[in-house]
Design a protein around this motif. Structure first.
Motif, PDB file in Angstrom:
ATOM      1  N   ASP A  38       0.813  -1.216   0.000  1.00 45.77           N
ATOM      2  CA  ASP A  38       0.000   0.000   0.000  1.00 45.77           C
ATOM      3  C   ASP A  38       0.846   1.265   0.000  1.00 45.77           C
ATOM      4  O   ASP A  38       0.506   2.236  -0.654  1.00 45.77           O
ATOM      5  N   ALA A  39       1.884   1.282   0.766  1.00 47.28           N
ATOM      6  CA  ALA A  39       2.640   2.527   0.953  1.00 47.28           C
ATOM      7  C   ALA A  39       4.114   2.208   1.131  1.00 47.28           C
ATOM      8  O   ALA A  39       4.678   2.390   2.197  1.00 47.28           O
ATOM      9  N   VAL A  40       4.709   1.667   0.079  1.00 49.25           N
ATOM     10  CA  VAL A  40       6.155   1.412   0.120  1.00 49.25           C
ATOM     11  C   VAL A  40       6.792   2.214  -1.001  1.00 49.25           C
ATOM     12  O   VAL A  40       6.181   2.453  -2.038  1.00 49.25           O
ATOM     13  N   ALA A  41       8.010   2.643  -0.771  1.00 52.00           N
ATOM     14  CA  ALA A  41       8.744   3.364  -1.803  1.00 52.00           C
ATOM     15  C   ALA A  41       9.122   2.394  -2.915  1.00 52.00           C
ATOM     16  O   ALA A  41       9.377   1.220  -2.666  1.00 52.00           O
ATOM     17  N   THR A  42       9.140   2.896  -4.152  1.00 50.00           N
ATOM     18  CA  THR A  42       9.671   2.091  -5.249  1.00 50.00           C
ATOM     19  C   THR A  42      11.185   1.993  -5.050  1.00 50.00           C
ATOM     20  O   THR A  42      11.852   3.005  -4.845  1.00 50.00           O
ATOM     21  N   LEU A  43      11.686   0.771  -5.074  1.00 53.11           N
ATOM     22  CA  LEU A  43      13.109   0.561  -4.795  1.00 53.11           C
ATOM     23  C   LEU A  43      13.961   0.834  -6.039  1.00 53.11           C
ATOM     24  O   LEU A  43      13.495   0.662  -7.165  1.00 53.11           O
ATOM     25  N   PRO A  44      15.212   1.194  -5.818  1.00 52.92           N
ATOM     26  CA  PRO A  44      16.120   1.380  -6.952  1.00 52.92           C
ATOM     27  C   PRO A  44      16.453   0.043  -7.609  1.00 52.92           C
ATOM     28  O   PRO A  44      16.225  -1.022  -7.024  1.00 52.92           O
ATOM     29  N   SER A  45      17.015   0.101  -8.787  1.00 51.49           N
ATOM     30  CA  SER A  45      17.450  -1.092  -9.495  1.00 51.49           C
ATOM     31  C   SER A  45      18.357  -1.920  -8.597  1.00 51.49           C
ATOM     32  O   SER A  45      19.187  -1.377  -7.867  1.00 51.49           O
ATOM     33  N   GLY A  46      18.176  -3.240  -8.634  1.00 50.13           N
ATOM     34  CA  GLY A  46      19.026  -4.117  -7.838  1.00 50.13           C
ATOM     35  C   GLY A  46      18.516  -4.375  -6.435  1.00 50.13           C
ATOM     36  O   GLY A  46      19.185  -5.043  -5.654  1.00 50.13           O
ATOM     37  N   ARG A  47      17.312  -3.859  -6.109  1.00 54.38           N
ATOM     38  CA  ARG A  47      16.727  -4.084  -4.787  1.00 54.38           C
ATOM     39  C   ARG A  47      15.336  -4.697  -4.958  1.00 54.38           C
ATOM     40  O   ARG A  47      14.660  -4.485  -5.964  1.00 54.38           O
ATOM     41  N   PRO A  90      18.738  -7.097  -1.461  1.00 52.47           N
ATOM     42  CA  PRO A  90      19.305  -7.178  -2.817  1.00 52.47           C
ATOM     43  C   PRO A  90      18.379  -7.977  -3.727  1.00 52.47           C
ATOM     44  O   PRO A  90      17.611  -8.816  -3.248  1.00 52.47           O
ATOM     45  N   SER A  91      18.458  -7.754  -5.036  1.00 56.57           N
ATOM     46  CA  SER A  91      17.463  -8.282  -5.962  1.00 56.57           C
ATOM     47  C   SER A  91      17.285  -9.791  -5.938  1.00 56.57           C
ATOM     48  O   SER A  91      16.208 -10.276  -6.225  1.00 56.57           O
ATOM     49  N   GLY A  92      18.306 -10.553  -5.587  1.00 58.53           N
ATOM     50  CA  GLY A  92      18.125 -11.997  -5.533  1.00 58.53           C
ATOM     51  C   GLY A  92      17.522 -12.494  -4.229  1.00 58.53           C
ATOM     52  O   GLY A  92      17.291 -13.680  -4.061  1.00 58.53           O
ATOM     53  N   GLY A  93      17.289 -11.577  -3.303  1.00 57.41           N
ATOM     54  CA  GLY A  93      16.787 -11.982  -1.995  1.00 57.41           C
ATOM     55  C   GLY A  93      17.926 -12.350  -1.069  1.00 57.41           C
ATOM     56  O   GLY A  93      19.089 -12.443  -1.481  1.00 57.41           O
ATOM     57  N   SER A  94      17.600 -12.525   0.195  1.00 60.02           N
ATOM     58  CA  SER A  94      18.589 -12.835   1.219  1.00 60.02           C
ATOM     59  C   SER A  94      18.114 -14.021   2.034  1.00 60.02           C
ATOM     60  O   SER A  94      16.937 -14.366   2.014  1.00 60.02           O
ATOM     61  N   THR A  95      19.048 -14.656   2.749  1.00 57.34           N
ATOM     62  CA  THR A  95      18.659 -15.788   3.591  1.00 57.34           C
ATOM     63  C   THR A  95      18.165 -15.325   4.958  1.00 57.34           C
ATOM     64  O   THR A  95      17.417 -16.030   5.621  1.00 57.34           O
ATOM     65  N   THR A  96      18.583 -14.141   5.376  1.00 61.37           N
ATOM     66  CA  THR A  96      18.037 -13.505   6.573  1.00 61.37           C
ATOM     67  C   THR A  96      17.872 -12.022   6.246  1.00 61.37           C
ATOM     68  O   THR A  96      18.570 -11.513   5.372  1.00 61.37           O
ATOM     69  N   PRO A  97      16.970 -11.325   6.914  1.00 59.84           N
ATOM     70  CA  PRO A  97      16.778  -9.918   6.573  1.00 59.84           C
ATOM     71  C   PRO A  97      18.052  -9.108   6.800  1.00 59.84           C
ATOM     72  O   PRO A  97      18.644  -9.172   7.871  1.00 59.84           O
ATOM     73  N   THR A  98      18.479  -8.405   5.770  1.00 58.41           N
ATOM     74  CA  THR A  98      19.669  -7.564   5.891  1.00 58.41           C
ATOM     75  C   THR A  98      19.305  -6.094   5.787  1.00 58.41           C
ATOM     76  O   THR A  98      20.011  -5.238   6.298  1.00 58.41           O
ATOM     77  N   GLY A  99      18.196  -5.803   5.103  1.00 58.36           N
ATOM     78  CA  GLY A  99      17.812  -4.419   4.871  1.00 58.36           C
ATOM     79  C   GLY A  99      16.801  -3.945   5.895  1.00 58.36           C
ATOM     80  O   GLY A  99      16.429  -4.651   6.837  1.00 58.36           O
ATOM     81  N   LEU A 100      16.346  -2.743   5.672  1.00 56.27           N
ATOM     82  CA  LEU A 100      15.355  -2.130   6.534  1.00 56.27           C
ATOM     83  C   LEU A 100      14.070  -2.953   6.532  1.00 56.27           C
ATOM     84  O   LEU A 100      13.586  -3.339   5.470  1.00 56.27           O
TER      85      LEU A 100
END
Length: 111
Positions: A38-47, A90-100
């Motif tokens: 509903d209210a998420v920022a569009t991510l940059p390329s590669g995210r 990152p665009s391929g996903g992660s095995t544990t949350p690394t980002g916000l």
């Protein structure tokens, strides 16, 4: 005999730390589910946004949700999933949350 009422879909709202509703989740009785961003920022390329179950001792990936441009994404949630979160990865996903963590919340069944 009267029809047995179905329990209805489970729903959940994922909110950011400041209380903003960032996404909602609907789990149909047929096991098909969808996340609406509903209210998420569009991510940059590669995210990408990634969906997590927080029910176990460690977050478990439930799949990628894209960069936020496509508002509704079909997902498959394991039986018994209750606590969810979305993070920026990152665009391929992660095995544990690394980002916000963009948002988190719980699924509830309608009363």
């Amino acid at each position: 005999a009267p029809d047995v009422a179905s329990p209805g879909p489970q729903t959940g709202v994922l909110t950011a730390a400041d209380g903003t509703e960032v996404a909602h989740v609907v789990v149909g009785d047929d096991g098909r589910s969808a996340v609406t961003l509903d209210a998420v920022a569009t991510l940059p390329s590669g995210r990408t946004y990634q969906l997590w179950s927080l029910d176990g001792p460690e977050p478990a990936s439930l799949g990628l949700l894209g960069d936020g441009r496509d508002p509704t994404v079909a997902v498959t949630l394991p039986e018994g999933t209750r606590r969810l979160a979305i993070s920026d990865e990152p665009s391929g996903g992660s095995t544990t949350p690394t980002g916000l963590i963009a948002g988190s919340g719980e699924l509830t069944r309608p009363a």
